[in-house]
Design an enzyme around this catalytic site. Sequence first.
Site, mmCIF file in Angstrom:
data_model
loop_
_atom_site.group_PDB
_atom_site.id
_atom_site.type_symbol
_atom_site.label_atom_id
_atom_site.label_comp_id
_atom_site.label_asym_id
_atom_site.label_seq_id
_atom_site.Cartn_x
_atom_site.Cartn_y
_atom_site.Cartn_z
ATOM 1 N N MET A 25 1.782 12.235 3.086
ATOM 2 C CA MET A 25 1.789 10.796 2.781
ATOM 3 C C MET A 25 1.507 10.557 1.310
ATOM 4 O O MET A 25 2.099 9.682 0.688
ATOM 5 C CB MET A 25 0.745 10.057 3.636
ATOM 6 C CG MET A 25 1.070 9.967 5.104
ATOM 7 S SD MET A 25 2.757 9.452 5.419
ATOM 8 C CE MET A 25 2.813 7.910 4.552
ATOM 9 N N HIS A 83 -6.157 9.469 6.241
ATOM 10 C CA HIS A 83 -7.540 9.871 5.938
ATOM 11 C C HIS A 83 -7.736 9.988 4.424
ATOM 12 O O HIS A 83 -6.836 10.436 3.718
ATOM 13 C CB HIS A 83 -7.834 11.239 6.555
ATOM 14 C CG HIS A 83 -7.727 11.249 8.040
ATOM 15 N ND1 HIS A 83 -6.518 11.365 8.694
ATOM 16 C CD2 HIS A 83 -8.660 11.138 8.996
ATOM 17 C CE1 HIS A 83 -6.722 11.333 9.994
ATOM 18 N NE2 HIS A 83 -8.014 11.190 10.214
ATOM 19 N N ASP A 136 10.099 -1.502 -12.384
ATOM 20 C CA ASP A 136 9.358 -2.564 -13.104
ATOM 21 C C ASP A 136 9.558 -2.451 -14.614
ATOM 22 O O ASP A 136 9.760 -3.443 -15.306
ATOM 23 C CB ASP A 136 7.870 -2.454 -12.739
ATOM 24 C CG ASP A 136 7.061 -3.527 -13.444
ATOM 25 O OD1 ASP A 136 7.476 -4.704 -13.374
ATOM 26 O OD2 ASP A 136 6.035 -3.198 -14.067
#
Length: 386
Positions: free
Chosen positions: A340, A304, A355
């Site tokens: 999450m 959500h 990276d």
Amino acid sequence: MNPDLRDSPSVITLDGPAGVGKSTMARRLAASLGVAYLDTGAMYRTLGLGLGAGAADLSDGELRRRCAEYRFSLESCPSNPDSLCLFCNGRMVGDEIRTEKAGRLASLVARLPALREALQSVQRDMGRRWSLVAEGRDMGTRVFPEAQHKFFLDARPEVRAERRCRDLAQRGEAADKAAVLAAIRARDEQDRTRAVDPLRPAPDAHVIDTSDLTPDEVLQSLIHTVRAPAFSHLAADGSLRMVDVGGKGESERVARARGVVEMRAETLDLLRRRALPKGDVLTAAKIAGIMAAKRTWEMIPLCHPLSITYADLRFSIQDEPPAVILESEVRARGATGVEMEALFAVQTAAATIYDMAKAAQKDMIIRDVRLVYKAGGKSGEFTAPG
Ligand code: DC
């Protein structure tokens, strides 16, 4: 018998056209789950042979009376008392029903509503008494619409004809492939277009095309589906759904997640001295983690959108073994938690470290990403062990 299934009988249905390999699959699935196997085609075959083509001329009342003379039951198999076999009037139903003639007659009597009702009622009784893998044409649609798991096996008619020819050859019977294919097509037509309970998948059945699968692959797929835990994100028909949190109260939410990026001592040294070619690794990773927390709902399909009140990333450098330890913290006030967001923040920050430093080292390892703490909501507080 599997005790879980014995305590409250549960039914798994397996439907599909003739020659698709349902019987073998249903028998093997039942054996691996430790439940009984119910071959309902065998019941139609028994009545087809017993009543003959003349059954179609009987009145409904007479047909019901004649059907009642065939008392079906599941009883211990003579060859293996631990399994159940289909019996009719006290005798085990055997290979006498496995002929083409019995199949033809079964298909014919299976069109008679009064006969179907009589057999369906016996089948439902068996489902109330035993945990079953029930195989047939109308198990998922008609007899056990509330079954726990429903499967519909299908295969191209040519593949089914090929399989049937192989079976016949193994039994030492001559097989004309063109005739077998024609018979399969005719039976399909009869079963799919009959007025009562035509052959079709239940809307909530798992349809499996077995044309290009081995029997072991089909069985694995069935077992996998049956054993998969029932997640709240899966709706009754197996499709995905977002959990409706509209009725949940709002509360303060907090979550922290951690992760590790392991690297060589030389890479860690360059990172510490801000000497890597792309610049300040940890500042870039912090910004990336905060942005990820804010955008988690866009990336995780059933998440959500949340109104985040705080998100941050902290890093500590560990010399032995050389690694950067990341910890995120996310807060919000809402009806659903921010776990999450915290996890996604750590993973994105870790990927950013990779990276930024990959020019110096390609085999850095991102590991141990996990939720370490959460609070708020109905499930309350959680602290990861250790
Ligand atoms: O699966 P089988 O070939 O043994 O089935 C014989 C016939 O019985 C088939 O043509 C369709 C019919 N049948 C049915 O109508 N409903 C069932 N539940 C099982 C079989």
